[in-house]
Design an enzyme around this catalytic site. Sequence first.
Site, PDB file in Angstrom:
ATOM      1  N   SER A   1      67.934  42.486 -24.006  1.00 26.77           N
ATOM      2  CA  SER A   1      67.215  41.121 -23.760  1.00 26.77           C
ATOM      3  C   SER A   1      68.270  39.795 -24.366  1.00 26.77           C
ATOM      4  O   SER A   1      68.978  40.096 -25.172  1.00 26.77           O
ATOM      5  CB  SER A   1      66.053  41.119 -25.047  1.00 26.77           C
ATOM      6  OG  SER A   1      65.528  39.823 -24.897  1.00 26.77           O
TER       7      SER A   1
ATOM      8  N   TYR B   1      61.420  42.914 -32.466  1.00 28.19           N
ATOM      9  CA  TYR B   1      62.086  43.032 -31.292  1.00 28.19           C
ATOM     10  C   TYR B   1      63.522  42.558 -31.317  1.00 28.19           C
ATOM     11  O   TYR B   1      64.510  43.148 -30.652  1.00 28.19           O
ATOM     12  CB  TYR B   1      61.298  42.091 -30.220  1.00 28.19           C
ATOM     13  CG  TYR B   1      61.567  42.259 -29.123  1.00 28.19           C
ATOM     14  CD1 TYR B   1      60.900  43.406 -28.132  1.00 28.19           C
ATOM     15  CD2 TYR B   1      62.417  41.306 -28.393  1.00 28.19           C
ATOM     16  CE1 TYR B   1      61.373  43.182 -26.802  1.00 28.19           C
ATOM     17  CE2 TYR B   1      62.592  41.449 -26.962  1.00 28.19           C
ATOM     18  CZ  TYR B   1      62.071  42.019 -26.300  1.00 28.19           C
ATOM     19  OH  TYR B   1      62.411  42.292 -24.609  1.00 28.19           O
TER      20      TYR B   1
HETATM   21  P1  NAD Z   1      56.542  46.249 -19.044  1.00 22.51           P
HETATM   22  O1  NAD Z   1      55.499  46.265 -20.115  1.00 22.51           O
HETATM   23  O2  NAD Z   1      56.242  45.982 -17.671  1.00 22.51           O
HETATM   24  O3  NAD Z   1      56.979  48.047 -18.840  1.00 22.51           O
HETATM   25  C1  NAD Z   1      57.495  48.674 -19.951  1.00 22.51           C
HETATM   26  C2  NAD Z   1      57.719  50.270 -19.874  1.00 22.51           C
HETATM   27  O4  NAD Z   1      57.853  50.967 -20.943  1.00 22.51           O
HETATM   28  C3  NAD Z   1      56.401  50.641 -19.190  1.00 22.51           C
HETATM   29  O5  NAD Z   1      56.691  51.746 -18.103  1.00 22.51           O
HETATM   30  C4  NAD Z   1      55.636  51.527 -20.182  1.00 22.51           C
HETATM   31  O6  NAD Z   1      54.892  52.623 -19.858  1.00 22.51           O
HETATM   32  C5  NAD Z   1      57.034  51.996 -21.032  1.00 22.51           C
HETATM   33  N1  NAD Z   1      56.504  52.323 -22.333  1.00 22.51           N
HETATM   34  C6  NAD Z   1      55.991  51.706 -23.425  1.00 22.51           C
HETATM   35  N2  NAD Z   1      55.993  52.377 -24.434  1.00 22.51           N
HETATM   36  C7  NAD Z   1      56.289  53.621 -24.237  1.00 22.51           C
HETATM   37  C8  NAD Z   1      56.876  54.742 -24.868  1.00 22.51           C
HETATM   38  N3  NAD Z   1      56.119  54.984 -26.094  1.00 22.51           N
HETATM   39  N4  NAD Z   1      57.031  55.877 -24.260  1.00 22.51           N
HETATM   40  C9  NAD Z   1      57.524  55.700 -22.940  1.00 22.51           C
HETATM   41  N5  NAD Z   1      57.433  54.655 -22.017  1.00 22.51           N
HETATM   42  C10 NAD Z   1      56.842  53.641 -22.736  1.00 22.51           C
HETATM   43  O7  NAD Z   1      57.676  45.783 -19.515  1.00 22.51           O
HETATM   44  P2  NAD Z   1      59.238  44.973 -19.085  1.00 22.51           P
HETATM   45  O8  NAD Z   1      58.905  43.688 -19.239  1.00 22.51           O
HETATM   46  O9  NAD Z   1      59.304  45.590 -17.851  1.00 22.51           O
HETATM   47  O10 NAD Z   1      60.190  45.581 -20.202  1.00 22.51           O
HETATM   48  C11 NAD Z   1      61.114  46.663 -19.910  1.00 22.51           C
HETATM   49  C12 NAD Z   1      62.271  46.265 -20.707  1.00 22.51           C
HETATM   50  O11 NAD Z   1      62.887  45.063 -20.550  1.00 22.51           O
HETATM   51  C13 NAD Z   1      61.999  46.332 -21.994  1.00 22.51           C
HETATM   52  O12 NAD Z   1      63.031  47.064 -23.099  1.00 22.51           O
HETATM   53  C14 NAD Z   1      61.965  44.846 -22.531  1.00 22.51           C
HETATM   54  O13 NAD Z   1      62.269  44.546 -23.805  1.00 22.51           O
HETATM   55  C15 NAD Z   1      63.070  44.273 -21.875  1.00 22.51           C
HETATM   56  N6  NAD Z   1      62.916  43.085 -21.390  1.00 22.51           N
HETATM   57  C16 NAD Z   1      61.951  42.308 -20.915  1.00 22.51           C
HETATM   58  C17 NAD Z   1      62.009  41.026 -20.736  1.00 22.51           C
HETATM   59  C18 NAD Z   1      60.766  40.513 -20.058  1.00 22.51           C
HETATM   60  O14 NAD Z   1      60.890  38.897 -20.035  1.00 22.51           O
HETATM   61  N7  NAD Z   1      60.041  40.869 -19.449  1.00 22.51           N
HETATM   62  C19 NAD Z   1      63.115  40.393 -21.027  1.00 22.51           C
HETATM   63  C20 NAD Z   1      64.099  40.833 -21.752  1.00 22.51           C
HETATM   64  C21 NAD Z   1      64.120  42.179 -22.028  1.00 22.51           C
END
Ligand code: NAD
Length: 260
Positions: free
Chosen positions: A142, A155
Amino acid sequence: MTLNGKTALVTGSTSGIGLGMAQAFARQGVHVVLNGYGDVDAAKAQVAAVAAAGVKIGYHDADMSKPAAIEALMAYAQADFGGVDILVNNAGIQHVAEVDQFPVERWDAIIAINLSSAFHTTRLALPGMKAKGWGRVINVASVHGLVASTAKSAYVAAKHGIVGLTKVAALETATTGVTVNAICPGWVLTPLVQKQVDARAQRDGLSNAEATRQLLAEKEPSGQFTTPEQLAELALFFCSPAADNVRGVAWAMDGGWTAQ
Ligand code: NAD
């Protein structure tokens, strides 16, 4: 690009960025192991809908906060897919509270899911990748792996940690066909971020549109979300021969967030 027939494990791929990555790999003819919670059948169907002919789609319900469950996931990938060629460490959660208010249980969960899980999958995947002479580890970090924001201590700590893990693993594999890199997205409109938009709308009495505009304006100079599809294209680049010597980077795709 000849990724056809390789196997990608994407953790947390039932939603958001992970689902977008799983779809992009399946489109390239890569077998995909899905993982995560929620509507698993819908996620499988969305990947199947874009998959190239012959692509096998698997699923394992490992809770990525549990080392034993991660070992079972990796054993499943070995038994049913012959191992993992492309490992995308993507599963992640968020909790927003200042340090002195931060629930201890949320701290432990975020460190386990957003950081330690990547250590476990990587340590278990690397021997097979090295034996095959090719592999890709892509850590979805991130902008918070590079800079901080208030109220996100766990985080930010986890994401800085995964950037560090990326660099060490990249150095340890530097003379092999395995590369390890991180992607650092800014805002991406997924359920994880929609919750933060909703909290802002509620706190300040704003419409969804205005809360979204303010959220972007605060950090992201472009005023635009990055999409899962754009991030997936970067992951595909990391898997291409052009990226054979890209090692240990933390590559931002953040609308200028970290340029400030
Ligand atoms: P999201 O909530 O859409 O997806 C998260 C996924 O992780 C889901 O499939 C969920 O079921 C799974 N998950 C959560 N807890 C879990 C567990 N204990 N075991 C197995 N699976 C689990 O979120 P996203 O925004 O797609 O995030 C995905 C990654 O991207 C994360 O690591 C997040 O930190 C990172 N990220 C997101 C953003 C953003 O703006 N959305 C920005 C930077 C980084």
